[in-house]
Scaffold this active site. Sequence first.
Site, PDB file in Angstrom:
ATOM      1  N   ALA A   3      81.215 -50.983  -1.480  1.00 37.88           N
ATOM      2  CA  ALA A   3      82.643 -50.931  -1.777  1.00 37.88           C
ATOM      3  C   ALA A   3      82.911 -49.553  -2.364  1.00 37.88           C
ATOM      4  O   ALA A   3      82.093 -49.047  -3.142  1.00 37.88           O
ATOM      5  CB  ALA A   3      82.989 -52.011  -2.795  1.00 37.88           C
ATOM      6  N   MET A   6      79.650 -46.254  -6.852  1.00 36.33           N
ATOM      7  CA  MET A   6      78.643 -46.252  -7.921  1.00 36.33           C
ATOM      8  C   MET A   6      77.263 -46.702  -7.430  1.00 36.33           C
ATOM      9  O   MET A   6      76.436 -47.146  -8.223  1.00 36.33           O
ATOM     10  CB  MET A   6      79.095 -47.203  -9.045  1.00 36.33           C
ATOM     11  CG  MET A   6      80.496 -46.939  -9.578  1.00 36.33           C
ATOM     12  SD  MET A   6      81.003 -48.234 -10.701  1.00 36.33           S
ATOM     13  CE  MET A   6      82.760 -47.861 -10.903  1.00 36.33           C
ATOM     14  N   SER A   7      77.029 -46.585  -6.134  1.00 38.79           N
ATOM     15  CA  SER A   7      75.759 -47.111  -5.599  1.00 38.79           C
ATOM     16  C   SER A   7      75.259 -46.200  -4.487  1.00 38.79           C
ATOM     17  O   SER A   7      75.631 -45.031  -4.408  1.00 38.79           O
ATOM     18  CB  SER A   7      75.980 -48.529  -5.065  1.00 38.79           C
ATOM     19  OG  SER A   7      76.843 -48.518  -3.937  1.00 38.79           O
ATOM     20  N   HIS A  36      72.201 -51.544  -9.799  1.00 42.40           N
ATOM     21  CA  HIS A  36      72.945 -50.301  -9.994  1.00 42.40           C
ATOM     22  C   HIS A  36      72.474 -49.608 -11.275  1.00 42.40           C
ATOM     23  O   HIS A  36      72.048 -50.266 -12.224  1.00 42.40           O
ATOM     24  CB  HIS A  36      74.433 -50.597 -10.151  1.00 42.40           C
ATOM     25  CG  HIS A  36      75.052 -51.354  -9.012  1.00 42.40           C
ATOM     26  ND1 HIS A  36      74.969 -52.718  -8.913  1.00 42.40           N
ATOM     27  CD2 HIS A  36      75.746 -50.925  -7.933  1.00 42.40           C
ATOM     28  CE1 HIS A  36      75.597 -53.112  -7.813  1.00 42.40           C
ATOM     29  NE2 HIS A  36      76.071 -52.051  -7.194  1.00 42.40           N
ATOM     30  N   ASN A  65      89.885 -50.114  -2.490  1.00 44.20           N
ATOM     31  CA  ASN A  65      91.049 -49.716  -3.295  1.00 44.20           C
ATOM     32  C   ASN A  65      91.206 -48.210  -3.143  1.00 44.20           C
ATOM     33  O   ASN A  65      90.241 -47.519  -2.814  1.00 44.20           O
ATOM     34  CB  ASN A  65      90.794 -50.057  -4.783  1.00 44.20           C
ATOM     35  CG  ASN A  65      89.526 -49.381  -5.298  1.00 44.20           C
ATOM     36  OD1 ASN A  65      88.413 -49.851  -5.057  1.00 44.20           O
ATOM     37  ND2 ASN A  65      89.689 -48.251  -5.962  1.00 44.20           N
ATOM     38  N   SER A  86      79.068 -55.035  -2.946  1.00 44.05           N
ATOM     39  CA  SER A  86      79.960 -55.946  -3.675  1.00 44.05           C
ATOM     40  C   SER A  86      80.861 -56.745  -2.751  1.00 44.05           C
ATOM     41  O   SER A  86      81.637 -56.176  -1.987  1.00 44.05           O
ATOM     42  CB  SER A  86      80.913 -55.156  -4.583  1.00 44.05           C
ATOM     43  OG  SER A  86      80.220 -54.432  -5.531  1.00 44.05           O
ATOM     44  N   HIS A  99      88.583 -54.902 -10.664  1.00 42.74           N
ATOM     45  CA  HIS A  99      87.430 -55.356  -9.876  1.00 42.74           C
ATOM     46  C   HIS A  99      87.823 -56.503  -8.943  1.00 42.74           C
ATOM     47  O   HIS A  99      87.239 -56.668  -7.874  1.00 42.74           O
ATOM     48  CB  HIS A  99      86.302 -55.766 -10.828  1.00 42.74           C
ATOM     49  CG  HIS A  99      85.001 -56.055 -10.130  1.00 42.74           C
ATOM     50  ND1 HIS A  99      84.385 -55.147  -9.286  1.00 42.74           N
ATOM     51  CD2 HIS A  99      84.211 -57.145 -10.128  1.00 42.74           C
ATOM     52  CE1 HIS A  99      83.270 -55.674  -8.815  1.00 42.74           C
ATOM     53  NE2 HIS A  99      83.143 -56.887  -9.307  1.00 42.74           N
ATOM     54  N   HIS A 139      77.309 -60.227  -6.386  1.00 36.87           N
ATOM     55  CA  HIS A 139      75.990 -59.850  -5.875  1.00 36.87           C
ATOM     56  C   HIS A 139      75.053 -61.049  -6.001  1.00 36.87           C
ATOM     57  O   HIS A 139      74.779 -61.501  -7.106  1.00 36.87           O
ATOM     58  CB  HIS A 139      75.409 -58.671  -6.666  1.00 36.87           C
ATOM     59  CG  HIS A 139      76.137 -57.392  -6.434  1.00 36.87           C
ATOM     60  ND1 HIS A 139      75.604 -56.345  -5.743  1.00 36.87           N
ATOM     61  CD2 HIS A 139      77.364 -57.007  -6.794  1.00 36.87           C
ATOM     62  CE1 HIS A 139      76.481 -55.360  -5.688  1.00 36.87           C
ATOM     63  NE2 HIS A 139      77.557 -55.741  -6.325  1.00 36.87           N
ATOM     64  N   TYR A 167      74.445 -48.390 -13.400  1.00 32.96           N
ATOM     65  CA  TYR A 167      75.352 -48.777 -14.496  1.00 32.96           C
ATOM     66  C   TYR A 167      74.938 -50.079 -15.169  1.00 32.96           C
ATOM     67  O   TYR A 167      75.407 -50.392 -16.256  1.00 32.96           O
ATOM     68  CB  TYR A 167      76.818 -48.843 -14.035  1.00 32.96           C
ATOM     69  CG  TYR A 167      77.148 -49.914 -13.019  1.00 32.96           C
ATOM     70  CD1 TYR A 167      77.140 -51.267 -13.350  1.00 32.96           C
ATOM     71  CD2 TYR A 167      77.497 -49.571 -11.712  1.00 32.96           C
ATOM     72  CE1 TYR A 167      77.448 -52.236 -12.415  1.00 32.96           C
ATOM     73  CE2 TYR A 167      77.807 -50.532 -10.777  1.00 32.96           C
ATOM     74  CZ  TYR A 167      77.779 -51.869 -11.131  1.00 32.96           C
ATOM     75  OH  TYR A 167      78.062 -52.825 -10.205  1.00 32.96           O
ATOM     76  N   GLU A 168      74.072 -50.854 -14.518  1.00 34.36           N
ATOM     77  CA  GLU A 168      73.565 -52.078 -15.159  1.00 34.36           C
ATOM     78  C   GLU A 168      72.475 -51.749 -16.170  1.00 34.36           C
ATOM     79  O   GLU A 168      72.008 -52.633 -16.887  1.00 34.36           O
ATOM     80  CB  GLU A 168      73.000 -53.030 -14.100  1.00 34.36           C
ATOM     81  CG  GLU A 168      74.054 -53.574 -13.143  1.00 34.36           C
ATOM     82  CD  GLU A 168      73.437 -54.377 -12.021  1.00 34.36           C
ATOM     83  OE1 GLU A 168      73.289 -55.599 -12.183  1.00 34.36           O
ATOM     84  OE2 GLU A 168      73.088 -53.779 -10.979  1.00 34.36           O
TER      85      GLU A 168
END
Length: 270
Positions: free
Chosen positions: A108, A206-207, A78, A230, A25, A242, A56, A80-81
Amino acid sequence: MIEDAVRHIRSRTNVEPRVAVVLGSGLGAFADELNSPVPIPYTEIPGWPGSTAVGHAGKLIIGNLGQLPLAVMAGRSHLYEGYSPAQVVYGVRVLGLLGVRSLVLTNAAGGINPAFKRGALVLISDHINLQGSNPLAGANDDRLGPRFPDMSEAYCVRYRALARRVAEKLGIAISEGVYAAMLGPSYETPAEIRFLRTIGADVVGMSTVPEVIAANHMGMRVLAISCVTNMAAGILPQKINHQEVLETGAELRDTLVLFLKTLLPRLETD
Ligand code: HPA
């Protein structure tokens, strides 16, 4: 299907990369460093899932970094997509069949270890897979790798040592830590972050983990770098958004580009 993707890429370029980079990201700037780049939108490659997350770009770029033939995945898919684990690792498998032996992933991540600050770079030393899936579940494709691959050195020790030496020479501060992979897309709760800290995680994202599993399955050597965009939920008395994640990625841009540019040509790929 994977073979069709490999054929398509070979029809577009004669460059035969043994090293590939996956950019996370807001970290896509590195792709601009390639000479005579051949950008191939994912949508043109047979079987390749599209990429929808903001930040992306969604293309494979093959070119040369100085003398080094290199493949760059600008954008990844991902879980989550809504992509299946097999779709998420499709690109890595295509690259593996294309001849890539060394995979460098960036992502990230939220900082859990309080010693890390927003903007820190962290070499991933190991991971904890909490995504509830594994890309190797289902029938094993014996052409790719064994049924039960070892994961005791999923992140190449020699690559990490080299990365630390390169960072030191460039005056870039770099730490090391364990990455916890969550499904997302909601960020974690403070209670989940306390749990992750307790079980030994230093950063959360998340990746990356599906790709690392698929790459290890195929016998590739892996290096992965988290950019702490973060601090994780509850570590600081503030919310996560985000936008902050993308902004920190942008601030790290020059440092990460310099680091990768110096590091990649030095990776052994035998
Ligand atoms: N949690 C999970 N994934 C992330 C985070 C986070 O705090 N920051 C960037 N990716």
